[in-house]
Design a protein around this motif. Structure first.
Motif, PDB file in Angstrom:
ATOM      1  N   ASP A 136       3.270-120.875  25.219  1.00 26.18           N
ATOM      2  CA  ASP A 136       2.610-121.587  23.889  1.00 26.18           C
ATOM      3  C   ASP A 136       1.733-120.539  23.215  1.00 26.18           C
ATOM      4  O   ASP A 136       1.430-120.766  21.946  1.00 26.18           O
ATOM      5  N   GLY A 137       1.762-119.251  23.623  1.00 25.26           N
ATOM      6  CA  GLY A 137       0.981-118.554  22.498  1.00 25.26           C
ATOM      7  C   GLY A 137      -0.326-117.933  23.153  1.00 25.26           C
ATOM      8  O   GLY A 137      -1.149-118.818  23.817  1.00 25.26           O
ATOM      9  N   GLN A 138      -1.198-117.044  22.530  1.00 24.42           N
ATOM     10  CA  GLN A 138      -2.400-116.683  22.802  1.00 24.42           C
ATOM     11  C   GLN A 138      -3.284-117.748  22.472  1.00 24.42           C
ATOM     12  O   GLN A 138      -4.398-117.868  23.257  1.00 24.42           O
ATOM     13  N   LEU A 139      -3.372-118.385  21.455  1.00 21.82           N
ATOM     14  CA  LEU A 139      -4.446-119.465  21.258  1.00 21.82           C
ATOM     15  C   LEU A 139      -4.442-120.468  22.103  1.00 21.82           C
ATOM     16  O   LEU A 139      -5.773-121.118  22.712  1.00 21.82           O
ATOM     17  N   GLU A 140      -3.391-121.135  22.787  1.00 19.41           N
ATOM     18  CA  GLU A 140      -3.444-122.046  23.676  1.00 19.41           C
ATOM     19  C   GLU A 140      -4.036-121.403  25.112  1.00 19.41           C
ATOM     20  O   GLU A 140      -4.722-122.191  25.840  1.00 19.41           O
ATOM     21  N   ALA A 141      -3.599-120.177  25.181  1.00 21.09           N
ATOM     22  CA  ALA A 141      -3.988-119.724  26.554  1.00 21.09           C
ATOM     23  C   ALA A 141      -5.551-119.420  26.316  1.00 21.09           C
ATOM     24  O   ALA A 141      -6.358-119.583  27.434  1.00 21.09           O
ATOM     25  N   PHE A 142      -5.987-119.128  25.340  1.00 19.80           N
ATOM     26  CA  PHE A 142      -7.592-118.939  25.070  1.00 19.80           C
ATOM     27  C   PHE A 142      -8.263-120.385  25.242  1.00 19.80           C
ATOM     28  O   PHE A 142      -9.248-120.259  25.991  1.00 19.80           O
ATOM     29  N   ARG A 143      -7.756-121.179  24.679  1.00 19.55           N
ATOM     30  CA  ARG A 143      -8.183-122.516  24.998  1.00 19.55           C
ATOM     31  C   ARG A 143      -8.386-123.059  26.368  1.00 19.55           C
ATOM     32  O   ARG A 143      -9.473-123.456  27.031  1.00 19.55           O
ATOM     33  N   ARG A 144      -7.284-122.550  27.329  1.00 17.16           N
ATOM     34  CA  ARG A 144      -7.365-122.813  28.834  1.00 17.16           C
ATOM     35  C   ARG A 144      -8.389-121.733  29.338  1.00 17.16           C
ATOM     36  O   ARG A 144      -9.254-122.437  30.447  1.00 17.16           O
ATOM     37  N   ASP A 145      -8.680-120.771  28.837  1.00 11.08           N
ATOM     38  CA  ASP A 145      -9.731-119.731  29.340  1.00 11.08           C
ATOM     39  C   ASP A 145     -10.783-120.549  29.225  1.00 11.08           C
ATOM     40  O   ASP A 145     -11.713-120.429  30.225  1.00 11.08           O
ATOM     41  N   ASN A 169     -21.394-121.333  23.903  1.00  7.48           N
ATOM     42  CA  ASN A 169     -19.776-121.002  23.929  1.00  7.48           C
ATOM     43  C   ASN A 169     -19.530-121.244  22.299  1.00  7.48           C
ATOM     44  O   ASN A 169     -18.397-120.480  22.129  1.00  7.48           O
ATOM     45  N   ALA A 170     -20.051-122.366  21.728  1.00  6.78           N
ATOM     46  CA  ALA A 170     -19.517-122.364  20.391  1.00  6.78           C
ATOM     47  C   ALA A 170     -19.807-121.269  19.637  1.00  6.78           C
ATOM     48  O   ALA A 170     -18.862-120.783  18.762  1.00  6.78           O
ATOM     49  N   ARG A 171     -20.987-120.462  19.836  1.00 11.46           N
ATOM     50  CA  ARG A 171     -21.342-119.375  18.815  1.00 11.46           C
ATOM     51  C   ARG A 171     -20.340-118.201  19.135  1.00 11.46           C
ATOM     52  O   ARG A 171     -20.017-117.339  18.399  1.00 11.46           O
ATOM     53  N   LEU A 172     -19.713-118.221  20.339  1.00 13.94           N
ATOM     54  CA  LEU A 172     -19.088-116.958  21.031  1.00 13.94           C
ATOM     55  C   LEU A 172     -17.476-117.158  20.789  1.00 13.94           C
ATOM     56  O   LEU A 172     -16.822-116.228  21.083  1.00 13.94           O
ATOM     57  N   TRP A 173     -17.108-118.209  20.237  1.00 10.81           N
ATOM     58  CA  TRP A 173     -15.642-118.423  20.592  1.00 10.81           C
ATOM     59  C   TRP A 173     -14.706-117.728  19.620  1.00 10.81           C
ATOM     60  O   TRP A 173     -13.972-117.068  19.910  1.00 10.81           O
ATOM     61  N   ARG A 174     -15.364-117.345  18.163  1.00 10.34           N
ATOM     62  CA  ARG A 174     -14.480-116.481  17.546  1.00 10.34           C
ATOM     63  C   ARG A 174     -14.353-114.948  17.966  1.00 10.34           C
ATOM     64  O   ARG A 174     -13.129-114.502  17.860  1.00 10.34           O
ATOM     65  N   VAL A 175     -15.432-114.435  18.543  1.00 12.10           N
ATOM     66  CA  VAL A 175     -15.315-113.302  19.185  1.00 12.10           C
ATOM     67  C   VAL A 175     -14.755-113.071  20.244  1.00 12.10           C
ATOM     68  O   VAL A 175     -13.944-112.055  20.857  1.00 12.10           O
ATOM     69  N   ARG A 176     -14.934-114.353  21.008  1.00 18.10           N
ATOM     70  CA  ARG A 176     -13.933-114.157  22.428  1.00 18.10           C
ATOM     71  C   ARG A 176     -12.600-114.324  22.319  1.00 18.10           C
ATOM     72  O   ARG A 176     -11.783-113.825  22.970  1.00 18.10           O
ATOM     73  N   PHE A 177     -12.268-115.182  21.354  1.00 15.42           N
ATOM     74  CA  PHE A 177     -10.834-115.375  20.952  1.00 15.42           C
ATOM     75  C   PHE A 177     -10.163-113.830  20.313  1.00 15.42           C
ATOM     76  O   PHE A 177      -9.249-113.448  20.700  1.00 15.42           O
ATOM     77  N   LEU A 178     -11.138-113.189  19.530  1.00 13.56           N
ATOM     78  CA  LEU A 178     -10.587-111.888  19.085  1.00 13.56           C
ATOM     79  C   LEU A 178     -10.247-110.727  20.298  1.00 13.56           C
ATOM     80  O   LEU A 178      -9.325-110.383  20.276  1.00 13.56           O
ATOM     81  N   SER A 179     -11.313-110.900  20.987  1.00  8.12           N
ATOM     82  CA  SER A 179     -11.182-109.925  22.302  1.00  8.12           C
ATOM     83  C   SER A 179      -9.948-110.404  23.085  1.00  8.12           C
ATOM     84  O   SER A 179      -9.255-109.471  24.015  1.00  8.12           O
ATOM     85  N   SER A 180      -9.775-111.737  23.406  1.00  8.10           N
ATOM     86  CA  SER A 180      -8.682-112.120  24.005  1.00  8.10           C
ATOM     87  C   SER A 180      -7.254-111.755  23.858  1.00  8.10           C
ATOM     88  O   SER A 180      -6.297-111.697  24.595  1.00  8.10           O
ATOM     89  N   GLN A 181      -7.278-111.440  22.704  1.00 13.36           N
ATOM     90  CA  GLN A 181      -6.036-110.880  21.772  1.00 13.36           C
ATOM     91  C   GLN A 181      -5.500-109.492  22.365  1.00 13.36           C
ATOM     92  O   GLN A 181      -4.540-108.907  22.000  1.00 13.36           O
ATOM     93  N   ARG A 182      -6.456-108.748  22.922  1.00 18.43           N
ATOM     94  CA  ARG A 182      -6.437-107.352  23.200  1.00 18.43           C
ATOM     95  C   ARG A 182      -5.443-107.222  24.472  1.00 18.43           C
ATOM     96  O   ARG A 182      -5.929-108.021  25.480  1.00 18.43           O
ATOM     97  N   ASN A 222     -15.261-105.791  26.028  1.00 16.61           N
ATOM     98  CA  ASN A 222     -13.980-106.147  25.478  1.00 16.61           C
ATOM     99  C   ASN A 222     -14.287-106.525  23.849  1.00 16.61           C
ATOM    100  O   ASN A 222     -13.716-106.307  23.081  1.00 16.61           O
ATOM    101  N   ILE A 223     -15.377-107.542  23.746  1.00 15.18           N
ATOM    102  CA  ILE A 223     -15.785-107.809  22.268  1.00 15.18           C
ATOM    103  C   ILE A 223     -16.207-106.604  21.504  1.00 15.18           C
ATOM    104  O   ILE A 223     -15.779-106.482  20.340  1.00 15.18           O
ATOM    105  N   ALA A 224     -16.733-105.696  21.930  1.00 14.37           N
ATOM    106  CA  ALA A 224     -17.392-104.811  21.328  1.00 14.37           C
ATOM    107  C   ALA A 224     -16.134-103.828  20.808  1.00 14.37           C
ATOM    108  O   ALA A 224     -16.030-103.327  19.696  1.00 14.37           O
ATOM    109  N   ALA A 225     -15.164-103.824  21.629  1.00 10.40           N
ATOM    110  CA  ALA A 225     -13.940-102.775  21.460  1.00 10.40           C
ATOM    111  C   ALA A 225     -12.959-103.857  20.345  1.00 10.40           C
ATOM    112  O   ALA A 225     -12.575-103.213  19.460  1.00 10.40           O
ATOM    113  N   ALA A 226     -12.824-104.957  20.492  1.00 12.93           N
ATOM    114  CA  ALA A 226     -12.213-105.753  19.625  1.00 12.93           C
ATOM    115  C   ALA A 226     -12.722-105.600  18.167  1.00 12.93           C
ATOM    116  O   ALA A 226     -12.078-105.669  17.167  1.00 12.93           O
TER     117      ALA A 226
END
Length: 236
Positions: A136-145, A169-182, A222-226
């Motif tokens: 299903d792609g990275q977004l769905e994988a992130f949701r399950r994470d 968790n809500a504050r960190l969703w954007r940056v955690r999603f960004l890092s999850s794509q690496r 990971n977030i710092a690198a992303a």
């Protein structure tokens, strides 16, 4: 992104979603749009354009923006105009360290409070992350994470902990999603998830706390690198 482009894209995005209460639906859609990077950090959010894109009045829209403000995703300037939050890396790391402490406590409590069925469900969610990424792609994988982490906190049986964790968790969703794509670090993350599951199923308090603490430290790296990579791409 030009105003006309992003409002049209947001309108199309919203039309794909099932209808819910106006304010909560608007908050959910706008949160996801921010998480996907469609609205960049620091970008002004024009209420009239948003209301038009959502097909709602300004009243439920203002309520939706208040929800996102409480989550740290929307901030208001001196003139009370809303902007997409643009937290510094230091602020993000502060949030991550608090979240790490919360999840370590959740793991510790879950070792004693969780039912076997809850622990089995945590293991199942973890196993489904890679399946979702492949199918299903990275977004769905992130949701399950994120669901994996939320399930651990829920298994702690502590309602106050769950509420506080959700806020961070809500504050960190954007940056955690960004890092999850690496791709870099993905294998380490998968290995840490397995260590967390094993510690919880063994009901090993020390191991669970240690594994969850290490996992959030890895997320910090990971977030710092992303974020550094995103800045480089913007400047290219």
């Amino acid at each position: 992104m030009a105003d006309e482009i992003w409002t049209n894209e947001l309108r199309e995005f919203v039309e794909l979603k099932p209808r819910r209460s106006l304010a909560s639906e608007a908050a959910d859609n706008l949160r996801e749009f921010i998480m996907l990077g469609k609205l960049a950090p620091g970008m002004p959010v024009r209420e009239r354009d948003l209301a038009s894109a959502f097909g709602i009045s300004r009243t439920p829209l203002k309520e939706a923006l208040r929800i996102l403000e409480s989550e740290g995703l929307i901030v208001y300037g001196p003139t009370r105009r809303p902007f997409v939050a643009d937290p510094s890396l230091r602020e993000i790391n502060d949030w991550l360290r608090v979240q790490g402490a919360l999840e370590a406590l959740a793991g510790e409590l879950a070792c004693g409070a969780a039912t076997d069925a809850e622990l089995d469900e945590i293991a199942r969610i973890n196993a489904s992350i890679k399946e979702a990424r492949d199918a299903d792609g990275q977004l769905e994988a992130f949701r399950r994470d994120m669901t994996f982490h939320e399930a651990i906190v829920a298994a702690s049986g502590n309602a106050a902990l769950r509420e506080t964790h959700a806020s961070y968790n809500a504050r960190l969703w954007r940056v955690r999603f960004l890092s999850s794509q690496r791709l870099a670090g993905r294998e380490a993350t998968r290995r840490e998830h397995l260590e967390i599951v094993e510690a919880l199923k063994a009901r090993d308090v020390s191991a669970a706390r240690r594994a969850l603490t290490q996992h959030l430290r890895t997320a910090e790296t990971n977030i710092a690198a992303a974020m550094a990579e995103a800045t480089e791409q913007e400047g290219a």
